[in-house]
Design an enzyme around this catalytic site. Structure first.
Site, PDB file in Angstrom:
ATOM      1  N   THR A 136       1.796  -7.492  -1.376  1.00 45.24           N
ATOM      2  CA  THR A 136       2.592  -7.198  -0.191  1.00 45.24           C
ATOM      3  C   THR A 136       3.196  -8.472   0.404  1.00 45.24           C
ATOM      4  O   THR A 136       2.647  -9.565   0.214  1.00 45.24           O
ATOM      5  CB  THR A 136       1.676  -6.520   0.862  1.00 45.24           C
ATOM      6  N   ASP A 137       4.275  -8.292   1.159  1.00 50.64           N
ATOM      7  CA  ASP A 137       4.856  -9.447   1.866  1.00 50.64           C
ATOM      8  C   ASP A 137       3.974  -9.869   3.043  1.00 50.64           C
ATOM      9  O   ASP A 137       4.168 -10.946   3.616  1.00 50.64           O
ATOM     10  CB  ASP A 137       6.283  -9.135   2.351  1.00 50.64           C
ATOM     11  N   GLU A 138       2.992  -9.007   3.412  1.00 50.61           N
ATOM     12  CA  GLU A 138       2.176  -9.301   4.600  1.00 50.61           C
ATOM     13  C   GLU A 138       1.300 -10.539   4.401  1.00 50.61           C
ATOM     14  O   GLU A 138       0.807 -11.111   5.366  1.00 50.61           O
ATOM     15  CB  GLU A 138       1.332  -8.083   4.980  1.00 50.61           C
ATOM     16  N   TYR A 161      -6.478  -6.606   6.196  1.00 48.75           N
ATOM     17  CA  TYR A 161      -5.768  -6.068   5.024  1.00 48.75           C
ATOM     18  C   TYR A 161      -5.009  -7.185   4.300  1.00 48.75           C
ATOM     19  O   TYR A 161      -5.199  -7.400   3.100  1.00 48.75           O
ATOM     20  CB  TYR A 161      -4.791  -4.961   5.449  1.00 48.75           C
ATOM     21  N   LYS A 165      -5.570  -8.874   0.546  1.00 52.83           N
ATOM     22  CA  LYS A 165      -4.530  -8.883  -0.500  1.00 52.83           C
ATOM     23  C   LYS A 165      -4.226 -10.325  -0.917  1.00 52.83           C
ATOM     24  O   LYS A 165      -4.033 -10.617  -2.108  1.00 52.83           O
ATOM     25  CB  LYS A 165      -3.256  -8.196  -0.002  1.00 52.83           C
TER      26      LYS A 165
END
Ligand code: NAD
Ligand code: TYD
Length: 355
Positions: A136-138, A161, A165
């Site tokens: 993810t870009d998060e 989260y 990741k």
């Protein structure tokens, strides 16, 4: 075109939102000629009903195995039994709000689960073609008003989260650098489309608005996400798996930055256009500003120049058309929605698969 050589592709988390769209995409729309072995634990987010048509249409080419990626022995056994030669790894705990309330499962599945898959692939690496890791870009944290996340942006995850990741991304990279495992990684922005579990913004707002319920917006609604239609994401993943350079990371984005409040207003207006409510006026009246999410990232936006220039990928769907398709899908799939919302899909899973 190395994926053409792949006979047995293990897809983890294939009963979730993006995983099930990916399996539909691979089998219906590409020239992949091998088998898919979908390994999914069936948490609350996994729904095998998403793949019922696929089971019927591709007997022998689509296999489902209910298993937990944290269970090393089971993963190893499946890997050997099906002679797995590539993995596309989606399985994860994926919802930020849940990671704030209860981070434990995120640490197990996202970190230990990824480690188990990497270890299994490494132990049997002679014929192994590719480990593709979905991220993810998060992991990059939050942007100010300007700027874009590039593949070189330092990792600054802000939620349990995104931190879990980020850890998994680092492990995948380390297995390439240390052991030479053939890997690729993709970091994608927010997806939307069919089969998304209605705890995420777009399906939650769509279903609440359809039912005349409140539409909760965290904080001032001015947080920005970069939205990508899920089929565009699937195509990008397949492009990277086929042509991406081993050991490389590719950002995937939609070039579609939107404030949350604007999306919610669009959903209200599209639904009003399809069927104006009998009571209460336009659906925008249902918008309710609620307490902000702790550590709420302000803005995400992706620079996907690398993927565009090197592998010639660009998103096809515009946000307006993608959103209309998505809303239509939820309207046309009332049974799916009812079974998910009432929890009936869980009883069905129990009947079919036990546990
Ligand atoms: P999802 O929550 O809809 O699906 C996750 C799937 O993984 C479910 O089917 C679940 O049953 C399965 N799963 C969970 N724990 C498992 C375990 N221990 N063993 C086996 N299976 C397990 O998630 P999604 O939105 O489809 O996301 C898929 C992947 O894409 C995730 O890795 C996520 O981090 C990444 N991602 C998602 C988005 C997005 O907008 N949804 C954006 C970028 C990246
Ligand atoms: P979400 O769909 O949970 O994805 P992510 O947190 O991974 O970006 O949320 C998208 C944005 O919408 C995020 O800024 C939080 C916000 N949001 C709301 O305002 N209300 C809601 O009910 C939800 C679920 C999200």
């Amino acid at each position: 075109m190395e994926m053409q050589k792949v006979q047995n592709l293990m897809v983890t988390g294939g009963c979730g939102f993006i995983g099930s769209n990916f399996i539909h995409y691979i089998l219906d729309k590409t020239d992949f000629g091998g088998r898919i072995i979908n390994v999914d634990k069936l948490t609350y987010a996994g729904n095998p009903e998403n793949l019922i048509e696929i089971e019927k249409m591709y007997p022998g080419r689509y296999i489902f195995e209910r298993a937990d990626i944290c269970d090393f022995d089971v993963i190893r056994e499946l890997f050997l039994r099906y002679e797995v030669d590539a993995i596309c790894h989606f399985a994860a705990e994926s919802h930020v709000d849940r990671s704030i309330k209860k981070p434990g499962a995120f640490i197990y599945t996202n970190i230990i689960g990824t480690y188990n898959l990497l270890e299994t692939a490494r132990a049997h690496s002679e014929q192994f073609v590719l480990f593709h890791h979905i991220s993810t870009d998060e992991v990059y944290g939050s942007l100010g008003k300007r700027g874009l996340f590039k593949e070189t942006t330092p990792y600054r995850p802000n939620s349990p989260y995104s931190a879990s990741k980020a850890s998994s991304d680092h492990l995948v990279r380390a297995y390439y650098k240390t052991f030479g495992l053939p890997v690729t990684i993709s970091n994608c922005s927010n997806n939307y489309g069919p089969y998304q579990f209605p705890e995420k913004l777009i399906p939650l707002i769509t279903l609440n608005a359809m039912e005349g319920k409140e539409l909760p917006i965290y904080g001032d609604g001015k947080n920005v996400r970069d939205w990508l239609y899920v089929e565009d994401h699937c195509e990008a993943i397949w492009t990277i798996m086929n042509s991406g350079k081993r050991g490389q990371t590719y950002n995937i984005g939609g070039n579609m930055e939107m404030e949350n409040i604007v999306i919610v207003q669009m959903i209200c207006d599209i639904l009003d256009e399809i069927c104006f409510p009998d009571k209460g006026g336009p659906r925008r009246n249902l918008i309710t500003f609620v307490k902000d999410r702790p550590g709420h990232d302000k803005r995400y936006a992706i620079d996907f120049t690398k993927l565009h220039k090197q592998l010639n990928w660009s998103p096809m769907e515009s946000f307006e058309t993608g959103l209309r398709k998505t809303i239509r899908w939820y309207i046309n799939n009332k049974k799916w929605v009812e079974r998910v919302n009432s929890g009936e899909y869980q009883s069905w899973i129990k009947e079919q698969y036990g546990g």
